[in-house]
Structures are given as C-alpha cells and as structure tokens.
Design an enzyme around this catalytic site. Sequence first.
Site, PDB file in Angstrom:
ATOM      1  N   HIS A 148       0.801  -1.230   0.000  1.00  0.00           N
ATOM      2  CA  HIS A 148       0.000   0.000   0.000  1.00  0.00           C
ATOM      3  C   HIS A 148       0.830   1.274   0.000  1.00  0.00           C
ATOM      4  O   HIS A 148       0.315   2.344  -0.260  1.00  0.00           O
ATOM      5  CB  HIS A 148      -0.964   0.018   1.196  1.00  0.00           C
ATOM      6  CG  HIS A 148      -0.288   0.363   2.489  1.00  0.00           C
ATOM      7  ND1 HIS A 148       0.387  -0.565   3.233  1.00  0.00           N
ATOM      8  CD2 HIS A 148      -0.154   1.543   3.145  1.00  0.00           C
ATOM      9  CE1 HIS A 148       0.899   0.029   4.311  1.00  0.00           C
ATOM     10  NE2 HIS A 148       0.590   1.297   4.280  1.00  0.00           N
TER      11      HIS A 148
HETATM   12  C1  UD1 Z   1      -1.914   6.099   5.170  1.00  0.00           C
HETATM   13  C2  UD1 Z   1      -0.637   6.552   5.888  1.00  0.00           C
HETATM   14  C3  UD1 Z   1       0.319   5.378   5.998  1.00  0.00           C
HETATM   15  C4  UD1 Z   1      -0.342   4.171   6.624  1.00  0.00           C
HETATM   16  C5  UD1 Z   1      -1.606   3.838   5.851  1.00  0.00           C
HETATM   17  C6  UD1 Z   1      -2.336   2.685   6.486  1.00  0.00           C
HETATM   18  C7  UD1 Z   1      -0.015   8.882   5.473  1.00  0.00           C
HETATM   19  C8  UD1 Z   1       0.909   9.787   4.761  1.00  0.00           C
HETATM   20  N1  UD1 Z   1       0.051   7.592   5.125  1.00  0.00           N
HETATM   21  O1  UD1 Z   1      -1.554   5.761   3.841  1.00  0.00           O
HETATM   22  O2  UD1 Z   1       1.411   5.773   6.816  1.00  0.00           O
HETATM   23  O3  UD1 Z   1       0.551   3.084   6.604  1.00  0.00           O
HETATM   24  O4  UD1 Z   1      -2.463   4.983   5.854  1.00  0.00           O
HETATM   25  O5  UD1 Z   1      -3.306   2.135   5.617  1.00  0.00           O
HETATM   26  O6  UD1 Z   1      -0.743   9.324   6.324  1.00  0.00           O
HETATM   27  N2  UD1 Z   1      -8.539   5.634  -0.071  1.00  0.00           N
HETATM   28  C9  UD1 Z   1      -9.808   5.123  -0.291  1.00  0.00           C
HETATM   29  N3  UD1 Z   1     -10.597   4.896   0.789  1.00  0.00           N
HETATM   30  C10 UD1 Z   1     -10.196   5.144   2.066  1.00  0.00           C
HETATM   31  C11 UD1 Z   1      -8.903   5.666   2.276  1.00  0.00           C
HETATM   32  C12 UD1 Z   1      -8.092   5.894   1.203  1.00  0.00           C
HETATM   33  O7  UD1 Z   1     -10.205   4.895  -1.420  1.00  0.00           O
HETATM   34  O8  UD1 Z   1     -10.986   4.896   3.003  1.00  0.00           O
HETATM   35  C13 UD1 Z   1      -7.652   5.840  -1.232  1.00  0.00           C
HETATM   36  C14 UD1 Z   1      -7.749   7.243  -1.814  1.00  0.00           C
HETATM   37  O9  UD1 Z   1      -7.546   7.137  -3.174  1.00  0.00           O
HETATM   38  C15 UD1 Z   1      -6.570   7.961  -1.199  1.00  0.00           C
HETATM   39  C16 UD1 Z   1      -5.537   6.840  -1.125  1.00  0.00           C
HETATM   40  O10 UD1 Z   1      -6.300   5.679  -0.808  1.00  0.00           O
HETATM   41  O11 UD1 Z   1      -6.128   9.032  -1.958  1.00  0.00           O
HETATM   42  C17 UD1 Z   1      -4.468   7.042  -0.105  1.00  0.00           C
HETATM   43  O12 UD1 Z   1      -5.018   7.249   1.180  1.00  0.00           O
HETATM   44  P1  UD1 Z   1      -4.211   8.130   2.258  1.00  0.00           P
HETATM   45  O13 UD1 Z   1      -5.000   8.251   3.491  1.00  0.00           O
HETATM   46  O14 UD1 Z   1      -3.763   9.403   1.616  1.00  0.00           O
HETATM   47  O15 UD1 Z   1      -2.900   7.333   2.552  1.00  0.00           O
HETATM   48  P2  UD1 Z   1      -2.624   5.759   2.671  1.00  0.00           P
HETATM   49  O16 UD1 Z   1      -1.887   5.343   1.464  1.00  0.00           O
HETATM   50  O17 UD1 Z   1      -3.824   4.987   3.068  1.00  0.00           O
END
Ligand code: UD1
Length: 350
Positions: free
Chosen positions: A204
């Site tokens: 991820h």
């Molecule tokens: C975040 C944390 C990471 C952690 C991870 C656990 C940061 C910088 N990163 O990464 O340290 O290991 O969480 O999972 O804070 N999205 C969805 N649905 C959701 C959430 C996210 O579709 O409920 C998708 C969206 O496209 C979003 C992408 O995932 O843009 C990334 O989500 P984001 O919260 O920015 O960071 P993670 O990669 O999940």
Amino acid sequence: MKVVSVVGARPQFVKAAAVSHRLRERHVEVLVHTGQHYDYEMSGIFFDGLDLPAPDVNLEAGSGSHGRQTGAMLAGIERVLEREKPDCLLIYGDTNSTLAGALAASKLRVPVAHIEAGLRSFNRGMPEEINRVVADRLSAQLFCPSDTAVRNLAAEGIRDQVHMVGDVMLDVLHGAQQRADQRRSEILARFGVEHGGYLLATVHRAENTDDPRRFEDIFTALDSLDEPVVFPAHPRLRRLLTDHGRRLKPHIRIVDPLGYVDTVALLGSSRLVLTDSGGLQKEAYWLRVPCVTLRPETEWVETVETGWNRLVGSDPERIREAVRAFAPPASHPVLYGDGLASARCVELLA
Ligand code: UD1
C-alpha cells in the site's frame, strides 16, 4: 484529565483499541477521527471488530494531496481543541493525522503525547518519516516501542520524557488471538487455502504503488510464484490495477481489505508474508511467520536482525529468492515489550 486522542488511518484504529478503554477508566477521552480513512473496510470495520469506542468527533477530512488533507485535519483538530480545552493530546504512529494533531496542539500549547515515538527509516522520501520527525520534535511525552527508538530520539537530542513502554500493537494482538483462532477455519475456507499452504501479500505504500517500475516489478515477482497468494488490496492499489489494466495470474487472489481479527487469522496460517506494512512486519514476527519486506529499509530493524524478516525492496529476483529459500532461525527472542504497553502509557500520561 481530559485527553483528546486523534486517529484517522487503519493502524491507528488498532493502536487506539489498546489504549482507549484503559484511558477511559481513569480519564475523560474525546476520540477524534480525522476521516483520513473512510471506506467501511478501511475504517468502520475496525470500530466494529475491535473493542474501540465510537469516535466522538469525525472531521471527515477525506483523501487529497498531503497539503490539502493535512490542512483540513489541522483546522478541524484546532476547533476541537479550542472547544474541549484538554489537558493533553494523544497521537499515534506516523500518518498525516498524527502530524496534524501534533501541529494543532503545539500551537495551542496543549502538551502532545506520542505513542510509537522514535521510529526512523532515515528515508525522508517517505511522507511517514517527515510526520515522525515533526511529531516527535513537538511532543512533550514520547512513548517508544523499542530501545532503538529511544536511541534514535537521543541522537536527535530528544531525551526528556522519553519512555520505553513496548508496542501497544502487541497488547491488541494478545487480546484478539483467541477470536482469530475461532475465525481461522472460516477465513481459510473463504479464500480456498489451507493452513501453511499459501502466502499473504499486501502493498500500500506510495513508494511502491506510485512508482510504475516498482509496482510492475512487485507484480512480476508475485506472478512468477507457484503458491497461492492471498492479497487483501488497499483501495488505491485496486484502482491502480484497474487503471493499468494489469491482469494477474490466477494463483493471486485479490480480496477486499480485511478487519483486524481476520487479518491476524489469515497471517497466522500463512507460510510467509510479503508486505510493505510496518504493522504486519511485527505481527508476523510475534506469530512466528517469516516476513519478506518489499522495501529497502525498515523501522523495525530488530525483526531483520533476528533473522525473521528480509528486506528485498522491489527487485523480482530478490523477492523470488527470499520466498523460495527463506528458513527462519530456531531462536525467537522477545521483541517490542510484553503486551502491557498501553497500561504503561496511561500510567505515565497521568
Ligand atoms: C496512510 C498513511 C500510511 C499508513 C496507511 C495505512 C499517510 C501519509 N500515510 O496511507 O502511513 O501506513 O495509511 O493504511 O498518512 N482511499 C480510499 N478509501 C479510504 C482511504 C483511502 O479509497 O478509506 C484511497 C484514496 O484514493 C486515497 C488513497 O487511498 O487518496 C491514499 O489514502 P491516504 O489516506 O492518503 O494514505 P494511505 O496510502 O492509506
């Protein structure tokens, strides 16, 4: 004391599940969910499956660029702190929610306590590393899961109120293991695999998903394996696979993200795990499952030093070789405390 706790992303729900109830036995807690994760499989499933109180406030910050996401949380947490006037703010780990909490509270002179302080990858290319460095610098109390973390802080001149408490994730694992054992046969049947007869994989992190070369290298390696691979996919990864039109070989089973207890059940029965998650590296160690880490470095160096974790980055040949020839040692020293970290954190907070 009145404590505002900030959570927002998957690993933080797990960590808060260890601390929140214990905290509420002695103090008043206001649990703030930033809304960084919002899909049911990324958020609600953890509140339902772990003994975690429902959030008192949801800021619904949602996804976005780092600046936009962190900024929305910062403004939201500031409003909560102005309203609640807590004695302290509790943050977990290294996500953008952690950073926003640390910034909002320190500007309002609310003392910050950081659980999982002192971890370093020494790779500033990771957003998490920036979040850790800033959160630790701003924290008044630092709760570390390892002696390495304590040393990392000392090397940055942070020595006051630094406590080696152990890892709160081990507390949660101890509490969930029995339920995981009960769920095991159903989970294995659901994915059509047998105890010890499959690999578990997760990817991820932005440095793997957002770099087309690494992304392709990892899936080339997985495609070439000759064992079933169960792959719970983060929504971003699933979207990328669709966008790239990437077809996978049938031995790779892409499934929805799993809740905590089901993850523990699936991990515990796997022959080996391939991951870029920090939490899974430790959980694999505690469950005595060999771990192949799809990163060039790790914050959890002890798992590598003991021979239970191999760092292979994204190189397909190194991944294949590690999966084929990985024989963990007989010794398995105690790492990251004794499963009583959350009680120590609450004690020290007071
Ligand atoms: C975040 C944390 C990471 C952690 C991870 C656990 C940061 C910088 N990163 O990464 O340290 O290991 O969480 O999972 O804070 N999205 C969805 N649905 C959701 C959430 C996210 O579709 O409920 C998708 C969206 O496209 C979003 C992408 O995932 O843009 C990334 O989500 P984001 O919260 O920015 O960071 P993670 O990669 O999940």
